[in-house]
Design a protein around this motif. Structure first.
Motif, short mmCIF file in Angstrom:
data_model
loop_
_atom_site.label_atom_id
_atom_site.label_comp_id
_atom_site.label_asym_id
_atom_site.label_seq_id
_atom_site.Cartn_x
_atom_site.Cartn_y
_atom_site.Cartn_z
N SER A 109 0.83 -1.21 0.00
CA SER A 109 0.00 0.00 0.00
C SER A 109 0.86 1.26 0.00
N ALA A 110 2.04 1.19 0.64
CA ALA A 110 2.93 2.36 0.66
C ALA A 110 3.42 2.68 -0.75
N TRP A 111 3.76 1.62 -1.51
CA TRP A 111 4.19 1.84 -2.89
C TRP A 111 3.04 2.39 -3.74
N ARG A 112 1.83 1.85 -3.54
CA ARG A 112 0.69 2.34 -4.32
C ARG A 112 0.44 3.83 -4.05
N ALA A 113 0.59 4.23 -2.78
CA ALA A 113 0.43 5.64 -2.43
C ALA A 113 1.56 6.48 -3.03
N TYR A 114 2.78 5.97 -2.94
CA TYR A 114 3.95 6.68 -3.45
C TYR A 114 3.83 6.88 -4.96
N LYS A 115 3.40 5.83 -5.64
CA LYS A 115 3.27 5.89 -7.10
C LYS A 115 2.24 6.94 -7.52
N SER A 116 1.25 7.17 -6.66
CA SER A 116 0.20 8.16 -6.98
C SER A 116 0.63 9.58 -6.62
N GLY A 117 1.86 9.73 -6.08
CA GLY A 117 2.37 11.06 -5.79
C GLY A 117 2.53 11.39 -4.32
N VAL A 118 2.08 10.50 -3.44
CA VAL A 118 2.20 10.75 -1.99
C VAL A 118 3.67 10.68 -1.58
N ARG A 119 4.10 11.66 -0.80
CA ARG A 119 5.49 11.68 -0.33
C ARG A 119 5.59 11.78 1.19
N GLU A 120 4.49 11.56 1.85
CA GLU A 120 4.49 11.55 3.31
C GLU A 120 3.46 10.55 3.80
N ILE A 121 3.87 9.62 4.65
CA ILE A 121 2.95 8.64 5.23
C ILE A 121 3.06 8.71 6.74
N CYS A 122 1.93 8.97 7.40
CA CYS A 122 1.89 9.02 8.87
C CYS A 122 2.94 9.99 9.43
N GLY A 123 3.13 11.10 8.73
CA GLY A 123 4.08 12.10 9.19
C GLY A 123 5.51 11.83 8.80
N VAL A 124 5.77 10.69 8.14
CA VAL A 124 7.13 10.35 7.70
C VAL A 124 7.33 10.80 6.26
N LYS A 125 8.32 11.67 6.04
CA LYS A 125 8.58 12.15 4.68
C LYS A 125 9.40 11.10 3.92
N LEU A 126 9.00 10.82 2.68
CA LEU A 126 9.67 9.81 1.87
C LEU A 126 10.56 10.48 0.83
N ARG A 131 11.89 3.50 -5.94
CA ARG A 131 11.25 2.52 -6.82
C ARG A 131 10.59 1.43 -5.98
N GLU A 132 9.70 0.69 -6.61
CA GLU A 132 9.00 -0.37 -5.90
C GLU A 132 10.00 -1.38 -5.33
N ASN A 133 9.77 -1.77 -4.10
CA ASN A 133 10.56 -2.77 -3.37
C ASN A 133 11.95 -2.28 -2.98
N GLN A 134 12.16 -0.97 -3.05
CA GLN A 134 13.46 -0.42 -2.66
C GLN A 134 13.54 -0.32 -1.14
N LYS A 135 14.72 -0.59 -0.61
CA LYS A 135 14.94 -0.52 0.83
C LYS A 135 14.99 0.94 1.27
N PHE A 136 14.30 1.26 2.37
CA PHE A 136 14.38 2.60 2.93
C PHE A 136 15.75 2.80 3.56
N PRO A 137 16.22 4.06 3.66
CA PRO A 137 17.50 4.30 4.34
C PRO A 137 17.51 3.71 5.75
N HIS A 138 16.38 3.75 6.42
CA HIS A 138 16.20 3.07 7.71
C HIS A 138 14.71 2.76 7.84
N PRO A 139 14.34 1.75 8.62
CA PRO A 139 12.92 1.38 8.73
C PRO A 139 12.07 2.55 9.21
N ILE A 140 10.85 2.63 8.71
CA ILE A 140 9.95 3.71 9.11
C ILE A 140 8.72 3.11 9.80
#
Length: 316
Positions: A109-126, A131-140
């Motif tokens: 769901s995070a990727w689906r939101a990101y793909k639609s243009g979302v750059r913040e989830i639950c206050g966390v800036k992305l 790209r899909e399935n890419q590792k975050f710099p650190h877990p969020i």
């Protein structure tokens, strides 16, 4: 194959009530203990599917018990015993009305939101350019509210959790600290099994004034795993990752036109489909734990559970 356990209706010694969840039935014993029965019900898109999956409850209960035992040094948890392969007995907690979701990779769901243009989830800036399935710099950590059956969980920020009184600031800091530590431990254990723990969720409650880990952890229902082997190659090629999770059930539903919307019809779950899902759950168990799965054979699962739980409660 065993028939599936999809419904329970017990009257255990000292029972004061029961809560029937999506896949678990939770019995209140003297307002002190909970008897959690992992049924063979299966849900997807917050909908309980019409057919149960034999051995699914046993798979989930035994994985959760193993991981609860493997994390007791990180934080207290609710488990007291597993008197039956499909049952965990634990202390009663007052649950926080949020689920602590932690993500190590951008997918689902995070990727689906990101793909639609979302750059913040639950206050966390992305970061941009992921790209899909890419590792975050650190877990969020991306918490959600806990929805009732038939409703959808909703993303919520730490600030909203505190403002709405769902947890104090100090409590939330502890929840997040435990969440990240548990995820780190789960990641280490998965790596030894040739797996990547992609994302998962934890639930916590209060017991005797102490924040306590509840429910299942690191199961294929609550977590997503990738196979380590081939991850980099598939990521670079933009190919789907090999997964160990319940995602294959969601994909089958989506391929057959169902995503949980009211006007959509759940596709027919033939005996072949049910057996395939059951076999996949057993495969998940063996890969995640490294142990061979022993199918608990019994003509009457309901009576077996009742006898095992009552025997435990008499001694406890």
């Amino acid at each position: 194959m065993n028939k599936a356990l999809t419904k329970t209706d017990y009257a255990f010694r000292g029972q004061k009530g029961v809560y029937h969840g999506k896949v678990r039935d939770v019995y209140n014993i003297d307002d002190k203990k909970l008897v959690m029965v992992a049924t063979d019900r299966i849900s997807a898109f917050d909908v309980i599917l019409p057919e149960g999956i034999p051995y699914k409850g046993q798979v989930l209960n035994q994985i959760a018990a193993k991981f609860l035992d493997a994390t007791t040094d990180i934080c207290p948890n609710w488990k007291l015993a597993t008197p039956d392969p499909m049952v965990t007995v634990g202390v009663m907690c007052k649950g926080f009305p949020v689920e602590m979701i932690v993500r190590g990779y951008l997918c689902g769901s995070a990727w689906r939101a990101y793909k639609s243009g979302v750059r913040e989830i639950c206050g966390v800036k992305l970061p941009e350019g992921m790209r899909e399935n890419q590792k975050f710099p650190h877990p969020i950590v991306t918490p959600t509210t806990k929805a009732e059956i038939g409703e959808h969980d909703a993303d919520i920020s730490p600030e909203e959790i505190i403002a709405r009184g769902l947890a104090t600031e100090e409590e939330y800091k502890t929840l997040e600290k435990y969440t990240l530590a548990l995820f780190e431990r789960g990641t280490e254990i998965a790596a030894k099994r040739g797996l990547i723990l992609v994302d998962t969720k934890y639930e916590f409650g209060m017991h005797d004034g102490v924040i306590t880990l509840m429910d299942e952890i690191h199961t294929p229902d609550s977590s997503r795993y990738f196979y380590s082997e081939g991850y980099e190659e598939k990521f670079e090629a933009g190919e789907p990752q090999r997964q160990l999770s319940k995602e294959f059930v969601r994909e089958w539903l989506m391929d057959n036109g169902f995503q949980g919307k009211e006007e959509q019809k759940i596709p027919e779950m033939t005996p072949e489909i049910v057996e395939n899902i059951s076999n996949r759950y057993i495969e998940l168990y063996e890969h995640i734990t490294g142990d061979k799965f022993n199918k608990e054979q019994h003509d009457d699962i309901e009576k077996r559970i009742e006898a095992n739980v009552n025997a435990y409660l008499e001694k406890a």
